[in-house]
Enzyme design. Structure first.
Site, PDB file in Angstrom:
ATOM      1  CG  ASP A  19       4.047  -0.598   5.090  1.00 17.17           C
ATOM      2  OD1 ASP A  19       3.482  -0.741   3.990  1.00 17.17           O
ATOM      3  OD2 ASP A  19       3.447  -0.237   6.112  1.00 17.17           O
ATOM      4  CE1 TYR A  63      -4.404   2.415   4.940  1.00 12.82           C
ATOM      5  CE2 TYR A  63      -2.845   0.663   5.426  1.00 12.82           C
ATOM      6  CZ  TYR A  63      -3.148   1.842   4.790  1.00 12.82           C
ATOM      7  OH  TYR A  63      -2.207   2.475   4.008  1.00 12.82           O
ATOM      8  CG  ASP A  82      -0.188   0.250   2.521  1.00 14.49           C
ATOM      9  OD1 ASP A  82       0.662  -0.591   2.857  1.00 14.49           O
ATOM     10  OD2 ASP A  82      -0.444   1.271   3.192  1.00 14.49           O
ATOM     11  CD  GLU A  86       4.395   5.397   4.498  1.00 16.41           C
ATOM     12  OE1 GLU A  86       4.621   4.183   4.356  1.00 16.41           O
ATOM     13  OE2 GLU A  86       4.019   5.897   5.584  1.00 16.41           O
TER      14      GLU A  86
END
Length: 525
Positions: free
Chosen positions: A79, A228, A76, A479
């Site tokens: 990572d 999430y 996603d 990120e």
């Protein structure tokens, strides 16, 4: 060949009616780069056509411990966990963009690449949906993954897989995955009817599973809560899935579901100022409004009444982005004009807003409704697209920092993106193993730019005062996530098409920034 300067001169005399789209940025390049980004996020066995050549095979044993093939899909962000909910939302948004702007994407020469990007996700979802009432929700563990700074090719962190089923339901995950597969089935309907049918079959099963066995997936898969968790619950995803299945199948039962559950599930009740991988209400409301605006099928009086309520909430969201609501119900803006929802990865909300504004402008225009009615007054439909363009242009470099937040685009862009693979020497160049803490010691803390440019990634972006710190450790801003870029594929396709149309007409109206051909080439990268 007519130079840009001559075209600009001619435009003074040839002011043909068309949307205001400037030639300040190369939207075709932005489109191409945004689609390329998804190749950098691939997990699994990479094909020989892989264009992000600094990446290599990874996660080839995913699912092995559980006796299921879970190789593939997308990471996603920076990572290496495969989180099902944001991955499915990413594919839904890619598919929505392709469904709305397929011709524009094809005209830009990117049809094959966008289909490949969508299929990389849906192929994984087909694998993950092993039984009618079983869906694998996650591969990897965010906690242990974040202890390591490794390339995906070197992963040593646990790759435990987690699922939802009848005993551990996850209606939000099942609903979003159903929406993704239904939306993708529309995109593949002409090019691959068999695959389109397969996706639709899975989508219908997943919707039935999610609706029958209701519950939040983060209660069934506790490992996901810190990363999430589903704050909005599952009701929005069930409405979302129903409307996508209605659009994919044309079956009235799915529209009936959205109408019957509009109040109880919040679709006609919630006035929302964001649209994201978690909170789907604004997207639901826009989809429902489209049915009403475009008169796509005969509607009962009750259907019209409820869809009008959905539309009112959709327009509340649109008006909040345009700063046309009252009582503090507008989305904040930075001094540079960027929509601002929250400090952590704010660009995700900008890209989704730009997309909804773009398509709602199209819906209003197609319905011959020239104005949007907000509390602060009426707004021409074309203004929605104009504002969406300001957000796209901010991302591409028209901002106080003069920095493109689309990595690899323009003269200046973030070079220390918080991304494990990009921050270390490419596996193809050095196949020597990089250990868990070695990555932190030797690569994470380096002051130098990343050795690999993760082209097309949209980073988290600046803060409320337009401030941005290009540091690897500043993960709130540096990120990048797949769901930041996915909505912009459709936006860039639309803007490129209009810019090309205006250029071919010799008409560049409405405050166009005219550049000489050499200036344009330098600006476009």
């Amino acid at each position: 060949m007519v130079s840009i300067s001559i075209v600009c001169l001619l435009s003074l005399f040839l002011l043909l009616p068309s949307p205001t789209i400037t030639a300040a940025f190369n939207y075709k390049s932005a489109l191409s780069k945004s689609i390329l980004y998804f190749e950098s996020q691939r997990s699994g066995h990479l094909p020989h056509t892989q264009r992000a050549t600094w990446r290599h095979h990874s996660g080839l044993a995913d699912g092995l411990q559980q006796g299921v093939d879970l190789v593939g899909g997308y990471y996603d962000a920076g990572d290496h966990v495969k989180f099902g909910l944001p991955m499915a939302f990413t594919v839904t948004m890619l598919s929505w963009g392709a469904a709305e702007y397929g011709e524009e994407i094809a005209a830009a020469g990117e049809e094959r690449h966008v289909l490949e990007a969508i299929k990389w996700g849906t192929d994984y979802f087909v694998k993950a949906h092993t039984e009618a009432n079983v869906l694998w929700a996650e591969v990897g563990d965010g906690d242990t993954d974040h202890y390591c700074w490794q390339r995906p090719e070197d992963m040593t962190t646990p790759r435990q897989a987690y699922k939802i089923d009848t005993n551990k339901p996850g209606s939000d995950l099942a609903g979003e995955t159903a929406a993704a597969m239904a939306a993708a089935s529309i995109v593949f309907r002409k090019s691959d009817p068999h695959y389109s049918h397969l996706l639709l079959h899975h989508a219908q099963q997943l919707f039935e599973f999610g609706d029958k066995y209701r519950g939040n997936y983060d209660k069934s898969v506790e490992k996901v809560r810190s990363f999430y968790g589903s704050v909005s619950g599952y009701m929005d995803e069930l409405l979302w899935a129903a409307l996508w299945l209605h659009r994919a199948t044309g079956k009235r039962e799915y529209l009936d579901y959205a109408v019957a559950n509009g109040v109880f599930f919040g679709g006609t009740e919630w006035s929302i100022k964001e649209f994201s991988w978690d909170v789907k209400f604004a997207g639901i409301q826009v989809l429902a409004a489209k049915i009403l605006l475009l008169k796509e099928e005969p509607l009962t009086e009750n259907h019209q009444k409820v869809l009008q309520q959905y539309r009112a909430k959709a327009e509340h969201y649109i008006c909040s982005c345009l700063n046309k609501n009252n009582n503090g119900s507008n989305v904040l803006r930075t001094p540079g004009g960027l929509l601002f929802v929250r400090p952590w990865n704010n660009m995700q909300y900008v890209s989704t807003a730009a997309f909804l504004l773009t398509i709602y402008s199209d819906y209003l225009t197609a319905a011959s409704e020239k104005e949007l009615h907000c509390y602060e007054g009426t707004v021409p439909a074309a203004d929605l697209l104009d504002f969406a363009k300001t957000q796209a242009d901010y991302i591409l470099g028209n901002n106080p920092n003069g920095l493109s937040y689309l990595v690899g685009f323009g003269r200046r862009y973030p070079t220390r993106v918080h991304h494990r693979g990009a921050s270390m020497v490419a596996y193809r160049e050095s196949q020597g193993f990089i250990g868990c803490t070695q990555g932190y010691d030797e690569w994470y803390s380096r002051r130098k730019p990343n050795p690999n440019v993760i082209v097309g990634a949209i980073v988290g972006g600046p803060g409320l005062r337009d401030e941005f710190l290009d540091e690897r450790g500043n993960y709130m801003q540096t990120e990048a996530c797949t769901y930041n870029t996915a909505p912009m594929v459709g936006v860039f396709a639309k803007l490129n098409s209009l810019a090309q149309t205006n250029l071919s007409k010799g008409s560049l109206p409405g405050g166009l920034k005219c550049l000489g051909s050499s200036e344009l080439a330098a600006e476009q990268n």
